[in-house]
Write an enzyme that holds these catalytic residues in place. Structure first.
Site, short mmCIF file in Angstrom:
data_model
loop_
_atom_site.label_atom_id
_atom_site.label_comp_id
_atom_site.label_asym_id
_atom_site.label_seq_id
_atom_site.Cartn_x
_atom_site.Cartn_y
_atom_site.Cartn_z
N SER A 11 52.38 65.53 34.51
CA SER A 11 53.44 65.64 35.53
C SER A 11 52.95 66.53 36.67
O SER A 11 51.74 66.73 36.81
CB SER A 11 54.72 66.18 34.89
N ASN A 12 53.83 67.05 37.48
CA ASN A 12 53.45 67.92 38.59
C ASN A 12 54.54 68.96 38.84
O ASN A 12 55.56 68.97 38.16
CB ASN A 12 53.15 67.08 39.85
N ARG A 13 54.32 69.82 39.82
CA ARG A 13 55.18 70.99 40.03
C ARG A 13 56.40 70.71 40.90
O ARG A 13 57.08 71.65 41.32
CB ARG A 13 54.39 72.11 40.70
#
Ligand code: CTP
Length: 207
Positions: free
Chosen positions: A21-23
């Site tokens: 995933s990502n931030r």
């Protein structure tokens, strides 16, 4: 107007307990949804996994992966007057996710990744004549050139560009907005809720 907004990250499954995933926090997309609903529009928010309350009078649909987000966007896009894609969609996903929890082995692990669909790119190809399509560009360098390239390549009407260091994962952001003719609207560093109001005014007043 009917407004479709994507927000937040996606999660791409590695095995039943792990993902890529990502931030992204989803704050920018949620703030735009809130302001658009306050202005009386009919807002559908397609959200990846985030810890944010659904704004009042917004219809929220939760999705997890890029492919789920793509399905829900394409199902809802034909009825929309304005489509705003602020989600940080994963560009790659594990090509062979494990059905059971992966057990560690001696040595390194190589994970093969395959491309996900460019949801905004597809929306640009399928754009109806009355629709406005708005994309985001979070860049670490060459902000203006990369944003203008995305605007053209994805057949957008507007692009909202920011440096990752200015906004990704934070409560504030500094953006530059470009329209189809390359006109430039730089906005000051602001809280995302304030920026959202300006973005909604600029884009919707020109519709
Ligand atoms: N986007 C999307 N689907 C994807 C990837 C991105 O809909 N699989 C949308 C984002 O919501 C955003 C815009 O596309 O509005 C910009 O995404 P980005 O990944 O920066 O664009 P790319 O053209 O993939 O550029 P890059 O070369 O930087 O990867």
């Amino acid at each position: 107007m009917r407004i479709l907004i994507t927000a937040g990250p996606t999660r791409e499954k590695i095995d039943p307990v792990r993902f890529i995933s990502n931030r992204s926090t989803g704050k920018m997309g949620y703030a735009i949804a809130a302001r658009a609903a306050e202005a009386g529009h009919d807002v559908t928010l397609i959200s990846g996994p985030v810890a944010l309350e659904c704004p009042p009078d917004v219809k929220r649909i939760f999705v997890e992966s890029a492919s789920e987000m793509a399905q829900v966007v394409h199902a809802n896009a034909p009825a929309a007057d304005v489509i705003i894609m602020s989600a940080a969609v994963a560009d790659y996903r594990p090509a062979h996710p494990w059905e059971s929890k992966m057990k560690k082995q001696p040595g390194n692990l190589f994970l093969e990744l395959e491309r996900t669909e460019d949801i905004l790119g597809t929306a640009g190809k399928n754009k109806l004549p009355h629709q406005l399509l708005v994309g985001f560009a979070a860049e670490t360098e060459n902000l203006e050139a990369n944003a203008l390239d995305k605007l053209q390549r994805k057949n957008l009407d507007w692009i909202i560009a920011n440096l990752v260091s200015d906004g990704f994962g934070s409560d504030t952001n500094r953006v530059i907005i470009f329209n189809r003719s390359g006109e430039k609207f730089p906005l000051d560093l602001e809280e995302k809720s304030t920026l959202a109001q300006k973005i909604v005014e600029l884009i919707l007043q020109n519709k």
